[in-house]
Design an enzyme around this catalytic site. Structure first.
Site, PDB file in Angstrom:
ATOM      1  N   ARG A 399       0.837  -1.205   0.000  1.00  0.00           N
ATOM      2  CA  ARG A 399       0.000   0.000   0.000  1.00  0.00           C
ATOM      3  C   ARG A 399       0.866   1.246   0.000  1.00  0.00           C
ATOM      4  O   ARG A 399       0.579   2.206  -0.714  1.00  0.00           O
ATOM      5  CB  ARG A 399      -0.963   0.018   1.195  1.00  0.00           C
ATOM      6  CG  ARG A 399      -2.006   1.144   1.079  1.00  0.00           C
ATOM      7  CD  ARG A 399      -2.984   1.171   2.242  1.00  0.00           C
ATOM      8  NE  ARG A 399      -4.095   2.081   1.971  1.00  0.00           N
ATOM      9  CZ  ARG A 399      -4.081   3.390   2.188  1.00  0.00           C
ATOM     10  NH1 ARG A 399      -2.986   3.974   2.669  1.00  0.00           N
ATOM     11  NH2 ARG A 399      -5.140   4.132   1.914  1.00  0.00           N
ATOM     12  N   CYS A 400       1.936   1.231   0.782  1.00  0.00           N
ATOM     13  CA  CYS A 400       2.838   2.386   0.824  1.00  0.00           C
ATOM     14  C   CYS A 400       3.425   2.706  -0.548  1.00  0.00           C
ATOM     15  O   CYS A 400       3.656   3.870  -0.876  1.00  0.00           O
ATOM     16  CB  CYS A 400       3.985   2.131   1.796  1.00  0.00           C
ATOM     17  SG  CYS A 400       3.514   2.060   3.524  1.00  0.00           S
ATOM     18  N   MET A 401       3.684   1.679  -1.346  1.00  0.00           N
ATOM     19  CA  MET A 401       4.370   1.862  -2.628  1.00  0.00           C
ATOM     20  C   MET A 401       3.425   2.192  -3.775  1.00  0.00           C
ATOM     21  O   MET A 401       3.847   2.210  -4.934  1.00  0.00           O
ATOM     22  CB  MET A 401       5.162   0.594  -2.976  1.00  0.00           C
ATOM     23  CG  MET A 401       6.300   0.295  -2.031  1.00  0.00           C
ATOM     24  SD  MET A 401       7.363  -1.045  -2.611  1.00  0.00           S
ATOM     25  CE  MET A 401       6.229  -2.442  -2.585  1.00  0.00           C
TER      26      MET A 401
END
Length: 410
Positions: A399-401
């Site tokens: 999700r962060c990426m």
């Protein structure tokens, strides 16, 4: 290609997503600068790129267009030299430079490059030995400034495209990042959103020109009317209330509820999505360490009040709050590491709670968190496992990426 923004949930079929492929900026981290650059270790770039390419291909194989922020920036600056010069001036001013020998030297150096190379250099950072600038000030020769190898610091966190901006409904927030190491990332977003034809007329719910902070890892779109936002190390409660007012008042917004979730303010749990993500209509991953010994956590439901103000309801039960705002009779909170006192914090540290839904009940997540992965499968979730040995050193998962630009509506 879907122009504009359309993100009305965390789980709608992912059709278009914003990425950044790790580049030379990662190799400009040193043991001395890791902390300043928000890293706990130094990734091996060659393998990190292979892992990121595997991640991107997984998204494409499942029907998503992958859009790279560095390519969008290149297209914007190639189209208009005036915009490119304005961006560089803005970048240098935010880095503390004013017209003079160093400012002029950096401007000349960067504008002399092909635009694609210039954008790559902005991410990679500009070392002092790249320019022949005569140093006349004492600060250039002694002290902490002299010890810095860079005129412009690298941006190694840029592959975490979730944080500088957040797609929300048909619009976006462009975020005031907490730490200087990341602030140029949202400046790039600002110029892309303002000048790229793909995003023409896209509403900006909140821009980066504020004193209070917010980051996209804390912004979760639960459905067309409800967003969850973490009160965290990186996002302030004041920002959340101000954003809620804007979302409630703006006629282009469909949101009428903000769920503010207060999590521990520390590096391991820097954003809400490091401890909590939505993976299906009624299923969520959660790290149990965000709750106290009695299972309580501060949760606040914000709704429109009178005269443009906000009404706030305080609860201490996350499950009850989610049921209330999502109108669910039951929901499934799947604990990272199966709630084990050793496996849970270990896998949370390695982003076991940081999953990216690409469709309802279908997610992408790191392969290394095998306890959580097996539990997710037991709960009926389809899991696409991605490689993680180097990417995870930056403290961020799938999700962060990724920053969804377009999801199918549910």
């Amino acid at each position: 290609m879907n122009n504009g923004i359309n993100v009305n949930s965390e789980i709608g079929k992912l059709k278009s997503v914003l990425l950044h492929r790790p580049g030379a900026e990662v190799e400009n981290i040193t043991p001395d600068t890791m902390k300043q650059l928000l890293f706990d270790d130094i990734p091996y770039l060659k393998i990190a790129q292979k892992e990121h390419d595997f991640f991107a291909q997984t998204l494409r194989d499942n029907g998503a267009e992958t859009v790279y922020i560095e390519n969008l920036a290149t297209e914007v600056f190639e189209k208009s030299s005036e915009t490119k010069e304005e961006f560089l001036s803005h970048l240098l001013h935010e880095a503390g430079y004013r017209p003079g020998r160093t400012y002029d030297g950096l401007t000349e150096y960067l504008t002399s490059m092909p635009t694609k190379d210039m954008v790559e250099k902005v991410y990679a950072g500009v070392r002092k030995n790249e320019l022949d600038i005569k140093r006349t000030a004492l600060s250039d020769m002694a002290g902490s400034d002299a010890e810095n190898y860079f005129y412009l610091n690298p941006l190694p966190n840029a592959y975490f495209t979730r944080d500088p901006q957040a797609s929300m409904g048909v619009g976006m927030t462009i975020n005031k990042m907490t730490f200087p190491a990341r602030q140029p990332e949202s400046l790039i977003t600002e110029y892309v959103m303002a000048n790229h034809p793909r995003f023409k007329d896209t509403p900006i719910w909140r821009d980066r020109n504020h004193t209070t902070r917010i980051e996209g890892g804390d912004e979760l779109i639960l459905n067309k009317t409800t967003v969850a936002i973490g009160v965290s190390e990186r996002t302030s409660s004041k920002t959340i209330q101000n954003l809620a007012k804007e979302l409630f008042a703006n006629p282009l917004s469909t949101f009428d509820t903000v769920l503010a979730v207060e999590i521990p303010h520390n590096h391991a749990m820097m954003h809400l999505d490091t401890v909590f993500t939505m993976i299906n209509h009624d299923q969520f991953t959660v790290f149990p360490g965000i709750m106290d010994g009695a299972g309580n956590i501060n949760v606040f439901i914000l709704r429109p009040g009178q005269d443009g103000e906000v009404e706030i309801e305080h609860l201490t039960d996350l499950k009850a709050a989610l049921k209330k705002v999502l109108n669910l009779s039951e929901l499934d909170l799947i604990e990272c590491g199966a709630g084990d006192p050793i496996a849970a914090p270990r896998e949370q540290w390695n982003d076991g709670s940081n999953t990216l839904a690409i469709a309802p009940g279908e997610i992408v997540t790191y392969d290394r968190n095998y306890v959580t992965v097996e539990l997710l499968k037991e709960h009926g979730i389809k899991v696409h496992e991605i490689l993680s040995s180097e990417l995870g050193r930056g403290r961020g998962g799938a999700r962060c990426m990724s920053q969804p630009l377009w999801r199918e509506d549910l």
